[in-house]
Design an enzyme around this catalytic site. Structure first.
Site, PDB file in Angstrom:
ATOM      1  N   LEU A   1       0.826  -1.203   0.000  1.00  0.00           N
ATOM      2  CA  LEU A   1       0.000   0.000   0.000  1.00  0.00           C
ATOM      3  C   LEU A   1       0.866   1.261   0.000  1.00  0.00           C
ATOM      4  O   LEU A   1       0.359   2.374  -0.044  1.00  0.00           O
ATOM      5  CB  LEU A   1      -0.909  -0.005   1.237  1.00  0.00           C
ATOM      6  CG  LEU A   1      -1.893  -1.186   1.287  1.00  0.00           C
ATOM      7  CD1 LEU A   1      -2.481  -1.354   2.668  1.00  0.00           C
ATOM      8  CD2 LEU A   1      -2.998  -0.992   0.255  1.00  0.00           C
TER       9      LEU A   1
ATOM     10  N   THR B  73      10.857  -4.624   1.587  1.00  0.00           N
ATOM     11  CA  THR B  73       9.912  -5.452   2.324  1.00  0.00           C
ATOM     12  C   THR B  73      10.288  -6.926   2.187  1.00  0.00           C
ATOM     13  O   THR B  73      11.336  -7.250   1.631  1.00  0.00           O
ATOM     14  CB  THR B  73       8.451  -5.151   1.892  1.00  0.00           C
ATOM     15  OG1 THR B  73       7.563  -5.844   2.769  1.00  0.00           O
ATOM     16  CG2 THR B  73       8.168  -5.573   0.460  1.00  0.00           C
TER      17      THR B  73
ATOM     18  N   LYS C   5      14.504  -7.824   3.561  1.00  0.00           N
ATOM     19  CA  LYS C   5      14.975  -6.897   4.603  1.00  0.00           C
ATOM     20  C   LYS C   5      16.340  -7.268   5.178  1.00  0.00           C
ATOM     21  O   LYS C   5      17.095  -6.393   5.596  1.00  0.00           O
ATOM     22  CB  LYS C   5      13.956  -6.804   5.746  1.00  0.00           C
ATOM     23  CG  LYS C   5      12.701  -6.038   5.380  1.00  0.00           C
ATOM     24  CD  LYS C   5      11.806  -5.901   6.598  1.00  0.00           C
ATOM     25  CE  LYS C   5      10.562  -5.101   6.284  1.00  0.00           C
ATOM     26  NZ  LYS C   5       9.824  -4.741   7.502  1.00  0.00           N
TER      27      LYS C   5
ATOM     28  N   ASP D 124      10.873   1.227  10.889  1.00  0.00           N
ATOM     29  CA  ASP D 124       9.796   0.603  11.668  1.00  0.00           C
ATOM     30  C   ASP D 124       9.876   1.014  13.136  1.00  0.00           C
ATOM     31  O   ASP D 124       8.859   1.128  13.818  1.00  0.00           O
ATOM     32  CB  ASP D 124       9.889  -0.934  11.591  1.00  0.00           C
ATOM     33  CG  ASP D 124       9.378  -1.470  10.263  1.00  0.00           C
ATOM     34  OD1 ASP D 124       8.606  -0.761   9.587  1.00  0.00           O
ATOM     35  OD2 ASP D 124       9.762  -2.597   9.899  1.00  0.00           O
TER      36      ASP D 124
ATOM     37  N   TYR E  20      -2.640  -4.188  10.250  1.00  0.00           N
ATOM     38  CA  TYR E  20      -3.476  -3.056   9.824  1.00  0.00           C
ATOM     39  C   TYR E  20      -4.546  -3.472   8.822  1.00  0.00           C
ATOM     40  O   TYR E  20      -5.344  -2.658   8.388  1.00  0.00           O
ATOM     41  CB  TYR E  20      -2.604  -1.935   9.241  1.00  0.00           C
ATOM     42  CG  TYR E  20      -1.712  -2.389   8.112  1.00  0.00           C
ATOM     43  CD1 TYR E  20      -0.392  -2.744   8.369  1.00  0.00           C
ATOM     44  CD2 TYR E  20      -2.193  -2.475   6.813  1.00  0.00           C
ATOM     45  CE1 TYR E  20       0.430  -3.176   7.353  1.00  0.00           C
ATOM     46  CE2 TYR E  20      -1.376  -2.903   5.792  1.00  0.00           C
ATOM     47  CZ  TYR E  20      -0.068  -3.258   6.064  1.00  0.00           C
ATOM     48  OH  TYR E  20       0.738  -3.696   5.041  1.00  0.00           O
TER      49      TYR E  20
END
Ligand code: ATR
Length: 277
Positions: free
Chosen positions: A19, A67, A71, A104, A218
């Site tokens: 997103l 991502t 990572k 993060d 989320y």
């Protein structure tokens, strides 16, 4: 006037679900940064080194988010800062200096602060011991929280404590329920779409009363765990704000501008609504 295109994006394998383009492109529009674009860049793990070089030298990329499952894989090819080294994962690369960091941590702590959750001296239980938990533990230890980790595999929790060299303890879920936590943080992916019926807290174990629950998940925006906390007189906060704020921190590193957090959060809401989950 000829504008030089400024490109950023997210690398991963796959990245189709991300997103982040919606969040960042809304921020570029808001600030009139019309020459900036954020896109999806799939890179298979076995060619990550070559992929990074191409983005930097031929693609003209300013930077990328990173991502799963890259990572850790990118770490040998960038200069990880102290945070990235401690967390053991890079989620933001800036090609100018080939720096790698992990936003993060700032995203998580920043969102807790935005929700006025006090951390110093607070008793906090973390569920999970993967990469997300590691970022959370690092940030919470710096804020002076009193940390306990409850993970399905206890050894992994103990390993994080040892590697980060922090004062924390491991607890079983039953012990965690009775520990007197003020905040419980779900750092597992249990309950994440499409497995929305999942819950990292077992049905047979009473959930402690009046505890604040932060769920890093989320999607969906209200998880079963969040409902459980609220049903037991607690406050529940979903992970959308953390996603927005880790993006905002990357945005500022790349562009040098303060990130329009509210606009980015609204863009995330729209993107989530468009996916109807
Ligand atoms: P991330 O990098 O997103 O944190 P991860 O490294 O795969 O993802 O870590 C996921 C965490 O969720 C792990 O701590 C995992 O527990 P284990 O260490 O025992 O594997 C936890 N987890 C995943 N599925 C779970 C489940 N069904 N019940 C309990 N914990 C689970």
């Amino acid at each position: 006037m000829v504008l030089t295109e400024k490109r950023v994006g997210v690398i991963g394998w796959p990245v189709t679900h991300s997103l982040s383009p919606a969040i960042h492109n809304a921020a570029f529009r808001e600030l009139g940064l019309i020459d900036w674009t954020y896109d999806l860049v799939p890179i298979p793990p076995d060619i990550v080194r070559q992929g990074l070089r191409e983005l930097r030298e031929e693609g003209g990329y300013i930077g990328v988010n990173v991502t799963v499952p890259l990572k850790q894989a990118v770490m040998p090819y960038v200069r990880p800062d102290e945070i990235a080294q401690a967390v053991g994962a890079v989620n933001t690369i800036t090609f100018r200096d080939l720096s790698g960091t992990n936003t993060d941590v700032a995203g998580f702590i920043g969102d807790l602060q935005a929700h006025n959750v006090s951390l110093k001296g607070a008793k906090i239980v973390l569920l999970g011991a993967g990469g997300a938990a590691r970022a959370a533990i690092y940030g919470l230890a710096q804020e002076g929280a009193h940390i306990a980790i409850s993970n399905r595999t206890t050894e992994k929790a103990q390993q994080i404590i040892n590697e980060l060299d922090i004062e924390a303890q491991t607890l079983t879920l039953k012990q965690a329920a009775e520990w007197g936590a003020e905040l419980i943080v779900n750092c597992t992916s249990v309950g994440m779409w499409p497995n929305v019926d999942g819950c990292p807290w077992p049905d047979e174990l009473p959930f402690p009363y009046g505890v604040t629950l932060y769920d890093m998940v989320y999607r969906p925006q209200v998880t079963r765990l969040m409902e459980l906390a609220e049903a037991n007189g607690g406050r529940a906060i979903g992970g959308a704000g953390m996603l927005v704020r880790q993006g905002a921190a990357a945005f500022t590193r790349w562009t040098g501008h303060d990130a329009p957090i509210d606009v980015m959060a609204a863009a995330l809401q729209d993107a989530l609504a468009a996916r109807e989950h």
